[in-house]
Design a protein around this motif. Structure first.
Motif, PDB file in Angstrom:
ATOM      1  N   SER A 102     -13.551  20.294  -5.976  1.00 53.11           N
ATOM      2  CA  SER A 102     -12.372  20.047  -5.345  1.00 53.11           C
ATOM      3  C   SER A 102     -12.627  19.151  -4.080  1.00 53.11           C
ATOM      4  O   SER A 102     -11.703  18.112  -4.009  1.00 53.11           O
ATOM      5  N   LEU A 103     -13.454  19.104  -3.419  1.00 56.37           N
ATOM      6  CA  LEU A 103     -13.658  18.000  -2.500  1.00 56.37           C
ATOM      7  C   LEU A 103     -14.321  16.809  -3.230  1.00 56.37           C
ATOM      8  O   LEU A 103     -13.766  15.603  -2.453  1.00 56.37           O
ATOM      9  N   PHE A 104     -14.784  16.865  -4.307  1.00 54.87           N
ATOM     10  CA  PHE A 104     -15.191  15.659  -5.204  1.00 54.87           C
ATOM     11  C   PHE A 104     -13.891  14.794  -5.518  1.00 54.87           C
ATOM     12  O   PHE A 104     -13.892  13.571  -5.450  1.00 54.87           O
ATOM     13  N   CYS A 105     -12.797  15.664  -5.940  1.00 60.87           N
ATOM     14  CA  CYS A 105     -11.504  15.116  -6.296  1.00 60.87           C
ATOM     15  C   CYS A 105     -10.952  14.686  -4.957  1.00 60.87           C
ATOM     16  O   CYS A 105     -10.030  13.603  -5.397  1.00 60.87           O
ATOM     17  N   GLY A 106     -10.993  15.377  -3.999  1.00 57.34           N
ATOM     18  CA  GLY A 106     -10.149  14.674  -2.938  1.00 57.34           C
ATOM     19  C   GLY A 106     -11.000  13.460  -2.355  1.00 57.34           C
ATOM     20  O   GLY A 106     -10.106  12.754  -1.929  1.00 57.34           O
ATOM     21  N   TYR A 107     -12.246  13.338  -2.396  1.00 55.30           N
ATOM     22  CA  TYR A 107     -12.744  11.946  -1.818  1.00 55.30           C
ATOM     23  C   TYR A 107     -12.463  10.805  -2.905  1.00 55.30           C
ATOM     24  O   TYR A 107     -12.301   9.663  -2.651  1.00 55.30           O
ATOM     25  N   VAL A 108     -12.337  11.318  -4.347  1.00 57.82           N
ATOM     26  CA  VAL A 108     -11.943  10.052  -5.112  1.00 57.82           C
ATOM     27  C   VAL A 108     -10.474   9.738  -4.801  1.00 57.82           C
ATOM     28  O   VAL A 108     -10.034   8.469  -4.907  1.00 57.82           O
ATOM     29  N   ALA A 109      -9.467  10.662  -4.569  1.00 57.82           N
ATOM     30  CA  ALA A 109      -8.150  10.521  -3.897  1.00 57.82           C
ATOM     31  C   ALA A 109      -7.889   9.523  -2.605  1.00 57.82           C
ATOM     32  O   ALA A 109      -7.461   8.784  -2.616  1.00 57.82           O
ATOM     33  N   CYS A 110      -9.055   9.962  -1.747  1.00 60.05           N
ATOM     34  CA  CYS A 110      -9.250   9.031  -0.613  1.00 60.05           C
ATOM     35  C   CYS A 110      -9.527   7.572  -0.769  1.00 60.05           C
ATOM     36  O   CYS A 110      -8.851   6.650  -0.494  1.00 60.05           O
ATOM     37  N   PHE A 111     -10.436   7.498  -1.823  1.00 57.17           N
ATOM     38  CA  PHE A 111     -10.748   5.924  -2.218  1.00 57.17           C
ATOM     39  C   PHE A 111      -9.627   5.304  -2.800  1.00 57.17           C
ATOM     40  O   PHE A 111      -9.321   4.050  -2.638  1.00 57.17           O
ATOM     41  N   LEU A 112      -8.867   6.219  -3.743  1.00 55.51           N
ATOM     42  CA  LEU A 112      -7.653   5.243  -4.331  1.00 55.51           C
ATOM     43  C   LEU A 112      -6.610   4.995  -3.178  1.00 55.51           C
ATOM     44  O   LEU A 112      -5.935   4.210  -3.325  1.00 55.51           O
ATOM     45  N   LEU A 113      -6.546   6.014  -2.276  1.00 47.05           N
ATOM     46  CA  LEU A 113      -5.542   5.772  -1.046  1.00 47.05           C
ATOM     47  C   LEU A 113      -6.002   4.462  -0.317  1.00 47.05           C
ATOM     48  O   LEU A 113      -5.287   3.749   0.092  1.00 47.05           O
ATOM     49  N   VAL A 114      -6.927   4.285  -0.279  1.00 49.32           N
ATOM     50  CA  VAL A 114      -7.754   2.995   0.462  1.00 49.32           C
ATOM     51  C   VAL A 114      -7.220   1.824  -0.294  1.00 49.32           C
ATOM     52  O   VAL A 114      -6.768   0.681   0.230  1.00 49.32           O
ATOM     53  N   VAL A 115      -7.657   1.835  -1.588  1.00 46.43           N
ATOM     54  CA  VAL A 115      -7.020   0.683  -2.540  1.00 46.43           C
ATOM     55  C   VAL A 115      -5.660   0.453  -2.475  1.00 46.43           C
ATOM     56  O   VAL A 115      -5.033  -0.779  -2.256  1.00 46.43           O
ATOM     57  N   ILE A 116      -4.614   1.394  -2.327  1.00 48.93           N
ATOM     58  CA  ILE A 116      -3.189   1.408  -2.162  1.00 48.93           C
ATOM     59  C   ILE A 116      -3.035   0.915  -0.889  1.00 48.93           C
ATOM     60  O   ILE A 116      -2.060   0.059  -0.871  1.00 48.93           O
ATOM     61  N   SER A 117      -3.600   1.300   0.161  1.00 49.25           N
ATOM     62  CA  SER A 117      -3.325   0.694   1.666  1.00 49.25           C
ATOM     63  C   SER A 117      -3.632  -0.825   1.484  1.00 49.25           C
ATOM     64  O   SER A 117      -3.029  -1.529   2.171  1.00 49.25           O
ATOM     65  N   CYS A 118      -4.738  -1.123   0.812  1.00 53.37           N
ATOM     66  CA  CYS A 118      -4.893  -2.548   0.499  1.00 53.37           C
ATOM     67  C   CYS A 118      -3.830  -3.394  -0.042  1.00 53.37           C
ATOM     68  O   CYS A 118      -3.509  -4.440   0.424  1.00 53.37           O
ATOM     69  N   THR A 119      -3.431  -2.637  -1.155  1.00 57.47           N
ATOM     70  CA  THR A 119      -2.194  -3.337  -1.776  1.00 57.47           C
ATOM     71  C   THR A 119      -1.068  -3.517  -0.854  1.00 57.47           C
ATOM     72  O   THR A 119      -0.172  -4.292  -0.928  1.00 57.47           O
ATOM     73  N   SER A 120      -0.563  -2.352  -0.185  1.00 60.36           N
ATOM     74  CA  SER A 120       0.504  -2.412   0.694  1.00 60.36           C
ATOM     75  C   SER A 120       0.026  -3.401   1.764  1.00 60.36           C
ATOM     76  O   SER A 120       1.156  -4.138   2.271  1.00 60.36           O
ATOM     77  N   ALA A 121      -1.165  -3.921   2.401  1.00 61.22           N
ATOM     78  CA  ALA A 121      -1.103  -4.729   3.199  1.00 61.22           C
ATOM     79  C   ALA A 121      -0.981  -6.003   2.801  1.00 61.22           C
ATOM     80  O   ALA A 121      -0.243  -7.218   3.453  1.00 61.22           O
ATOM     81  N   PHE A 122      -1.376  -6.302   1.420  1.00 64.88           N
ATOM     82  CA  PHE A 122      -1.033  -7.630   0.720  1.00 64.88           C
ATOM     83  C   PHE A 122       0.282  -8.054   0.429  1.00 64.88           C
ATOM     84  O   PHE A 122       0.870  -8.978   0.872  1.00 64.88           O
ATOM     85  N   ASN A 123       1.124  -6.582   0.359  1.00 62.28           N
ATOM     86  CA  ASN A 123       2.931  -6.707   0.139  1.00 62.28           C
ATOM     87  C   ASN A 123       3.508  -7.244   1.474  1.00 62.28           C
ATOM     88  O   ASN A 123       4.239  -7.867   1.490  1.00 62.28           O
ATOM     89  N   VAL A 124       2.743  -6.750   2.686  1.00 62.07           N
ATOM     90  CA  VAL A 124       3.302  -7.191   4.038  1.00 62.07           C
ATOM     91  C   VAL A 124       2.952  -8.579   4.329  1.00 62.07           C
ATOM     92  O   VAL A 124       3.752  -9.654   4.310  1.00 62.07           O
ATOM     93  N   PHE A 125       1.668  -9.002   4.264  1.00 59.30           N
ATOM     94  CA  PHE A 125       1.241 -10.160   4.847  1.00 59.30           C
ATOM     95  C   PHE A 125       1.310 -11.401   3.885  1.00 59.30           C
ATOM     96  O   PHE A 125       1.166 -12.562   4.492  1.00 59.30           O
ATOM     97  N   ARG A 126       1.504 -11.067   2.578  1.00 59.56           N
ATOM     98  CA  ARG A 126       1.850 -12.311   1.811  1.00 59.56           C
ATOM     99  C   ARG A 126       3.126 -13.046   2.121  1.00 59.56           C
ATOM    100  O   ARG A 126       3.494 -14.294   1.731  1.00 59.56           O
TER     101      ARG A 126
END
Length: 219
Positions: free
Chosen positions: A182-206
């Motif tokens: 379960s912790l392995f799945c949780g850390y994979v979800a963390c990685f994807l959330l970081v990628v999503i936050s980078c996409t959100s940053a692009f949507n703002v600063f563009r």
């Protein structure tokens, strides 16, 4: 003759101006179409990542929440559950809450990608900022919850003489293996959330000028 020549020259200039105007319109239209296609592609990828996050967080919460193992130790029946560790209990609640948030964001991305065919526009910059800040917050919260649960799990594996905490995983092996998955799945979800936050940053600063601080680009 001079009058006829000037008339023909004037009409030639008007024809050229019309051609330039039509080519400018076509160029603008093609540029907007390319931008719309790019925006739809980015939003579809974001929607895919958010769907994966929902699945992983729900899976993590289910693996932790349904995990239990009973053992007889010194003629006493003892049952290990996620409620024995506050960090695991907090992880379940946080994962459920973030999964619900990600599901709402997934609905927004799906509507934007398949119906609006665009990413967040200038008129929606406030929404872009809200999504960016929330995505940053949930990424940090999920990472912190998983790290706290990992630290508690390490205590269950190694024990601690100073804290008078005995080893548990040598007795509750299946319970510990399921927590590890379960912790392995949780850390994979963390990685994807970081990628999503980078996409959100692009949507703002563009939306803002690269040369002038916090000034919107011209439309």
């Amino acid at each position: 003759m001079n009058g006829g020549g000037s008339h023909s020259l004037g009409s030639s200039k008007r024809t050229q101006e019309k051609k330039l105007d039509s080519s400018a319109v076509l160029s603008t239209t093609s540029r907007l179409e390319r931008r719309s296609d790019m925006g739809a592609s980015i939003t579809k990828v974001e929607a895919l990542f958010r769907a994966c996050v929902v699945v992983l967080l729900v899976l993590t919460a289910c693996l932790v929440g349904t995990n239990a193992q009973t053992k007889v130790i010194a003629y006493i029946t003892k049952k290990a559950t996620y409620r024995d560790l506050t960090a695991l209990e907090s992880l379940v609640y946080i994962d459920v809450a973030v999964a619900a948030y990600s599901l709402l964001q997934l609905s927004r991305c799906t509507i934007s990608a398949w119906f609006c065919k665009t990413i967040i526009s200038y008129e929606q910059k406030n929404l872009a900022w809200v999504c960016f800040l929330l995505d940053q917050a949930v990424a940090y919260v999920v990472f912190a919850a998983n790290t706290a649960a990992l630290q508690a799990a390490m205590l269950a594996i190694t024990g601690s003489k100073a804290l008078q905490w005995m080893k548990l995983c040598n007795r509750y092996k299946r319970f510990c293996f399921q927590i590890g998955g379960s912790l392995f799945c949780g850390y994979v979800a963390c990685f994807l959330l970081v990628v999503i936050s980078c996409t959100s940053a692009f949507n703002v600063f563009r939306l803002y000028s690269p040369t002038k601080f916090m000034q919107l680009k011209q439309k």
